[in-house]
Design an enzyme around this catalytic site. Structure first.
Site, mmCIF file in Angstrom:
data_model
loop_
_atom_site.group_PDB
_atom_site.id
_atom_site.type_symbol
_atom_site.label_atom_id
_atom_site.label_comp_id
_atom_site.label_asym_id
_atom_site.label_seq_id
_atom_site.Cartn_x
_atom_site.Cartn_y
_atom_site.Cartn_z
ATOM 1 C CB SER A 299 -0.951 -0.037 1.205
ATOM 2 O OG SER A 299 -1.938 0.955 1.103
ATOM 3 C CG ASP A 310 8.712 4.209 -11.709
ATOM 4 O OD1 ASP A 310 9.363 3.154 -11.598
ATOM 5 O OD2 ASP A 310 7.535 4.255 -12.098
ATOM 6 C CE LYS A 324 -4.923 -2.055 0.857
ATOM 7 N NZ LYS A 324 -4.997 -0.606 0.549
#
Length: 384
Positions: A299, A310, A324
């Site tokens: 999460s 990224d 999640k």
């Protein structure tokens, strides 16, 4: 010429009036059908529950707790969504959720679980808590609370009986390796530590963050500042077993490292409209960062992991995260609350997370048969 012009204007006005009338009729019919359908659905549910209630009143030999039954019915209705994360929370469950977010509560300071045989087991006492000072240990089985047997108690009931007003005490009977012990434990405000820091060999900073609760990003920022003041520029941030928490805290955390204008998260609502969350930090941390994750990192932890990966501001080490990639909104309702999935989030590059997880840059399994922490050692190796 003038007559022709008037005729055209007349036709345009009539066309507008006809279009408006048709639009109004279509909208009215649609709204009528919606509310009739809603009314029919609600009436059907009410009728079914009334039939069941009548049958129970006729034949059931025990007492009926209608309040509890109503709560259970609401829980079951939401459970029918078959969504792992949407649920109706009772008053007690909602209070537990608020406690986990704010990070403190009045009690004795233990993590508990219930095994398949129904035993209430101490998973661990919180460091510095009344439970730790009273000598409770991981693995202790709580057999009675204030003289009341725990043999038929569920975890929520046991938890509510252990909690109470600050300054009062609770009497616990525990079973430890076939020996029965009695412990008197004072209830007081227990602060749940979400993080800790230390300096590892080789002048490497180490931060462990167990949950994204309120204020955790500020704590991490202070740790980083302390490291910088000591000349440390390499840091390991351990997010293993961190199952998430408050999304805004995760975003604040990511902003510590991601420069202004870069994307932290992409989120999608029910209409599939995308919202880009970007960093506003003009002076991100200038340190070499390694993030540790595992299959229980979920999460909010995955929001952070994806943002740092990224944007290439950290090296990710460990195993693929939980997966999640959806967010829930908590809406107070009746005495409890409705927790419902309202958005899906993806990585800054647009990659899906839900049901997939995030693959680390360096995949390292932790060998449970050895005492060495292979994942931590790999992180140290990278920073050295």
């Amino acid at each position: 010429m003038e007559s022709s012009k008037k005729e055209k204007i007349y036709k345009v006005i009539m066309l507008i009036l006809v279009t408006a009338t048709v639009t109004f009729m279509i909208t009215s019919i649609g709204m009528y059908n919606y509310f009739v359908r809603l009314s029919d659905d609600t009436e059907t549910i009410a009728k079914k529950l009334e039939i069941v209630k009548n049958e129970l009143e006729k034949y059931y030999i025990g007492d009926m707790d209608t309040e509890s039954m109503t709560e259970t019915a609401i829980k079951g209705y939401v459970a029918g969504l078959k969504d792992d994360y949407s649920e109706y929370l009772t008053k007690e469950e909602y209070e537990e959720l608020l406690i986990s977010i704010t990070g403190d509560y009045v009690g004795i300071g233990i993590y508990m679980s219930q095994d398949v045989e129904g035993n209430i087991i101490v998973v661990s006492p919180i460091v510095g808590s009344p439970a730790e000072k009273a000598g409770l240990q991981a693995g202790d089985i709580i057999t009675a609370i204030n003289g009341e047997s725990c043999s038929e108690m569920d975890l929520d009931t046991a938890s509510s009986k252990i909690k109470g007003q600050e300054g009062t005490t609770v009497e616990l009977e525990i079973l430890r390796e076939n020996e029965k012990l009695n412990k008197t434990v004072e209830r007081r405000t227990v602060e749940i530590q979400d993080s800790r820091s230390e300096i590892l060999e080789g002048n490497i900073g180490y931060i462990q963050l167990t949950t994204f609760d309120e204020g955790c990003a500020d704590n991490v920022e202070q740790y980083l500042l302390d490291f910088q003041n000591q000349g440390i520029n390499s840091v390991i941030i351990d997010l293993r077993d961190n199952t998430g928490g408050v999304v805004t805290e995760a975003i604040d955390f990511a902003e510590l490292f991601v420069k202004r204008g870069d994307i932290i998260m992409r989120s999608y609502n029910k209409a599939d409209n995308v919202t880009l969350t970007k960093s506003n930090n003009t002076k991100p941390v200038d340190m070499e960062i390694v993030i540790l994750v595992n299959e229980y990192s979920a999460s909010a932890t995955e929001i952070v992991t994806a943002a740092l990966k990224d944007n290439e501001v950290a090296t990710i080490v460990g195993t693929t995260t939980y997966g999640k990639g959806v967010m829930q909104e908590v809406m107070p309702l009746f005495d409890g609350a409705l927790k419902v999935t309202t958005e899906e989030f993806k990585t800054p590059n647009g990659n899906e997370i839900n049901g997939i997880g995030i693959m680390p840059d360096e995949i390292v399994e932790d060998n449970v048969d050895t005492e060495e922490d292979e994942q931590l050692q790999k992180a140290i190796e990278i920073l050295k």
